[in-house]
Scaffold this motif. Structure first.
Motif, PDB file in Angstrom:
ATOM      1  N   GLY A 193      -6.670   6.603   1.706  1.00  0.00           N
ATOM      2  CA  GLY A 193      -7.268   5.264   1.654  1.00  0.00           C
ATOM      3  C   GLY A 193      -6.895   4.537   0.380  1.00  0.00           C
ATOM      4  N   ARG A 194      -6.919   5.269  -0.718  1.00  0.00           N
ATOM      5  CA  ARG A 194      -6.596   4.673  -2.008  1.00  0.00           C
ATOM      6  C   ARG A 194      -5.131   4.201  -2.022  1.00  0.00           C
ATOM      7  NH1 ARG A 194      -4.736   5.778  -6.836  1.00  0.00           N
ATOM      8  NH2 ARG A 194      -3.913   7.801  -6.195  1.00  0.00           N
ATOM      9  N   LEU A 195      -4.244   5.069  -1.498  1.00  0.00           N
ATOM     10  CA  LEU A 195      -2.825   4.723  -1.460  1.00  0.00           C
ATOM     11  C   LEU A 195      -2.561   3.536  -0.531  1.00  0.00           C
ATOM     12  CD1 LEU A 195      -1.007   8.175  -1.481  1.00  0.00           C
ATOM     13  CD2 LEU A 195      -1.030   6.460  -3.293  1.00  0.00           C
ATOM     14  N   LYS A 196      -3.319   3.498   0.563  1.00  0.00           N
ATOM     15  CA  LYS A 196      -3.141   2.375   1.504  1.00  0.00           C
ATOM     16  C   LYS A 196      -3.515   1.061   0.843  1.00  0.00           C
ATOM     17  CE  LYS A 196      -3.415   3.775   6.307  1.00  0.00           C
ATOM     18  NZ  LYS A 196      -4.335   3.950   7.446  1.00  0.00           N
ATOM     19  N   ASP A 197      -4.615   1.074   0.101  1.00  0.00           N
ATOM     20  CA  ASP A 197      -5.004  -0.138  -0.636  1.00  0.00           C
ATOM     21  C   ASP A 197      -3.898  -0.551  -1.593  1.00  0.00           C
ATOM     22  OD1 ASP A 197      -7.354  -0.338   0.622  1.00  0.00           O
ATOM     23  OD2 ASP A 197      -8.560   0.601  -0.969  1.00  0.00           O
ATOM     24  N   LYS A 198      -3.369   0.491  -2.262  1.00  0.00           N
ATOM     25  CA  LYS A 198      -2.332   0.225  -3.246  1.00  0.00           C
ATOM     26  C   LYS A 198      -1.103  -0.399  -2.571  1.00  0.00           C
ATOM     27  CE  LYS A 198       0.009   2.522  -7.043  1.00  0.00           C
ATOM     28  NZ  LYS A 198       0.508   3.809  -7.548  1.00  0.00           N
ATOM     29  N   SER A 199      -0.757   0.143  -1.415  1.00  0.00           N
ATOM     30  CA  SER A 199       0.397  -0.363  -0.678  1.00  0.00           C
ATOM     31  C   SER A 199       0.185  -1.820  -0.276  1.00  0.00           C
ATOM     32  CB  SER A 199       0.631   0.512   0.560  1.00  0.00           C
ATOM     33  OG  SER A 199       1.594  -0.087   1.396  1.00  0.00           O
ATOM     34  N   ARG A 200      -1.035  -2.111   0.150  1.00  0.00           N
ATOM     35  CA  ARG A 200      -1.333  -3.484   0.561  1.00  0.00           C
ATOM     36  C   ARG A 200      -1.221  -4.436  -0.629  1.00  0.00           C
ATOM     37  NH1 ARG A 200      -6.318  -2.871   2.345  1.00  0.00           N
ATOM     38  NH2 ARG A 200      -5.582  -1.632   4.098  1.00  0.00           N
ATOM     39  N   THR A 201      -1.793  -4.026  -1.750  1.00  0.00           N
ATOM     40  CA  THR A 201      -1.734  -4.870  -2.957  1.00  0.00           C
ATOM     41  C   THR A 201      -0.291  -5.076  -3.397  1.00  0.00           C
ATOM     42  OG1 THR A 201      -3.707  -3.668  -3.582  1.00  0.00           O
ATOM     43  CG2 THR A 201      -2.809  -5.186  -5.213  1.00  0.00           C
TER      44      THR A 201
END
Lengths: 285, 319
Positions: free
Chosen positions: B39-47
């Motif tokens: 989840g954390r990485l997905k947020d990072k990818s989106r940002t």
């Protein structure tokens, strides 16, 4: 449309060089290489007296020669170029315009006139090829449309002498839209039954070929003019084969059903006048 | 390097690869709880995607417009229309596969569709001639559009081509005349026409189905008189300067909207249309429905006068 400059610039450079060899009064025919006395050549409408090669002709002179003496009045001369995009490549578009204006004495690449052809009232326009390769930008489009609109209003024929590398890159999409603009004006003429004769002179490519120049009630070509959509180099690079002999010349176009007839420059006035008199139901001369 | 991502997207590709790896590890080891980390990485990818896409150059956008995964005309036909029947051939010479068309329903309304079609795999690319139509393509398009006019169906065109095909056969059969004739006829066609640039709007080959009452453009589509590479090789004498040419010509939706050459820009999903074709098709569909409703309320003569005035206004000069 991508290739007009590559194709045209070398030939321009070449002819400039050739022209500078004899001093002022002499020209060399690019086809048969005969050395020609310039006043003689001009009297012959820039057609080589030895081999009949049709050399390029300045737009203003073309119209003066085509229309009855003393009948020509320029129209839309006040329409002048604007650098809307502030376009800049290795040079600024503004500077290119100034240089072209200085070299040709014209404001842009299309000259429009009204006048008479053997007494028939007509509108006539011609592309100035020496002005940035006769490329079509907003001024060319607007002047063409004004001539077409005048022709429609007064129900007089429009004759266009094209010589162009295509759309003007420095005006980007605005120049592309001139294809639609000029074609739309011609469609109104067509619906109203007002004749449009497109005369293709060497060379006509890209956006000019793919719009106004192919939309004549009659498409007429001068002998051996190069006319096509894509330039020979681009086609060769795409299909990776040698192009057939005479490819994209007027005679090739006639054979493939793209033009109605080939008319020599010295006969252009009389033959077009005779055709127009019939289209307009006027008595024979 | 991940071929599904462009050069400037590679940092996103790396993150996405890491997320996938973690997912696989998680599947193999049920006792590990990696959901938080993923989840954390997905947020990072989106940002990261947001920040990269917030500031794209004209050249990057022109790469997106030609992205190998970008949705093509048939993708939108599938997602945004119902009951599509393809119409084939120009009735004279052939059925050009690079320019397609047919009849369909948009939100229950019958419409006619015409669009360029590129291919995705090698074989399909060749079949579609890389989206470059020959004269018979433009003549088929005209035949379909004239049929639309007869039956009072609005015309929706989708533009996505590098340009008309530069070949010997195309020249022999009158590529110039085919394009010119469409421009002339479309200007007077007595039915509403909406054109949407969905990918690459390449020159006369694009405009030949692009004379319209309303011009729409997807956010990362481009529209220009010549490709950036072509322009660069002529004006800069080097195709390497394509990025400069792309910028100078102003080929992006934002710039063309500013110049008044495009009417509406349709925003794309984060990362471009190809990251969520269904979502893209849904917003395209909505815009088409709205625009069509508006155009269909106009009396046809008024619509034609408006179309003509629009054409005349390109590069308008005041007296």
């Amino acid at each position: 449309m991508s290739n007009w400059l590559e194709k045209i610039v070398p030939s321009l450079v070449r002819s400039e060089k050739k022209r500078s060899i004899p001093e002022g009064l002499w020209d060399k025919c690019p086809k048969c290489e005969a050395v020609l006395y310039r006043p003689e050549l001009e009297k012959n409408l820039n057609v080589c007296p030895k081999c009949d090669h049709h050399m390029r002709l300045a737009a203003r002179r073309r119209l003066e020669l085509f229309l009855d003496e003393g009948s020509a009045v320029e129209i839309a001369a006040d329409v002048e170029p604007v650098d809307r995009l502030k376009f800049r490549d290795s040079k600024k578009y503004k500077d290119r315009l100034v240089a072209a204006q200085r070299d040709t004495g014209e404001k842009d690449a299309l000259i429009a006139m009204r006048g008479e052809l053997e007494g028939i009232p007509v509108a006539a326009v011609a592309f100035e090829f020496r002005f940035m390769g006769g490329s079509m930008g907003a001024v060319v489009g607007e002047r063409f449309v004004r001539a077409a609109t005048l022709a429609l209003e007064e129900r007089m024929p429009l004759i266009c002498f094209s010589a162009s590398g295509g759309a003007r890159m420095q005006e980007a999409l605005i120049s592309l839209m001139q294809m639609a603009k000029t074609s739309a004006a011609l469609e109104r003429m067509r619906k109203a039954g007002v004749p449009f004769i497109s005369v293709l002179t060497d060379p006509v490519y890209g956006g000019v070929s793919a719009s106004l120049a192919m939309l004549g009630d009659l498409n007429v070509a001068e002998p051996r003019a190069l006319v096509g959509f894509a330039g020979p180099r681009v086609i060769e690079q795409t299909v990776r084969e040698k192009l057939p002999e005479g490819f994209q010349r007027s005679e090739f176009l006639l054979e493939h059903g793209q033009v109605d007839m080939i008319i020599e420059r010295r006969e252009m006035r009389s033959r077009l006048a005779s055709i127009l008199r019939k289209l307009l139901h006027l008595p024979a001369a | 390097m991940n071929p599904n991502y462009l050069d400037f997207e590679q940092p996103i590709a790396e993150l996405e690869a890491k997320i996938n790896e973690l997912r696989l590890v998680g599947e193999d080891n049920a006792d590990l709880n990696l959901a938080d980390e993923i989840g954390r990485l997905k947020d990072k990818s989106r940002t990261l995607t947001q920040s990269i896409f917030a500031d794209l150059s004209a050249w990057q956008i022109s790469q997106l417009a030609r992205h190998p995964k970008r949705p093509y005309t048939f993708d939108y036909v599938k997602h945004a229309f119902e009951e599509f029947e393809e119409i084939h051939g120009d009735r004279h010479f052939a059925d050009d596969q690079a320019l397609v068309g047919g009849i369909a329903r948009l939100d229950d309304k019958p419409v006619m569709i015409v669009g360029h079609q590129k291919g995705r795999e090698v074989k399909e690319k060749v079949k579609r001639n890389f989206g470059m139509p020959r004269p018979e393509g433009y003549r088929k398009a005209l035949r379909i559009m004239e049929m639309a006019e007869r039956f009072k169906l609005p015309i929706l065109t989708f533009i996505d081509t590098p340009g008309a095909y530069p070949g010997i056969d195309a020249e022999e059969r009158g590529q110039s005349e085919a394009i010119a004739f469409n421009l002339a006829k479309m200007s007077q066609m007595r039915t509403p026409i909406i054109s949407t640039v969905i990918g690459e709007g390449g020159s006369g080959g694009a405009l030949a189905i692009g004379v319209c009452d309303e011009l729409l453009m997807l956010q990362y589509a481009t529209y220009s008189v010549i490709s950036p590479e072509g322009c660069a090789s002529i004006l800069w004498k080097s195709a390497e300067r394509a990025a400069d040419a792309a910028k100078a010509m102003g080929i992006t939706s934002g710039r063309l909207k500013e110049l008044g050459l495009v009417d509406q820009v349709i925003p794309e999903p984060l990362g471009g249309a190809h990251r969520d074709p269904a979502l893209m098709a849904a917003s395209l569909q909505q815009k088409l429905v709205e625009t069509l409703d508006r155009l269909q309320q106009m009396p046809i003569d008024e619509l034609l006068d408006r179309r003509y005035s629009r054409l005349m206004s390109y590069g308008r000069f005041t007296d």
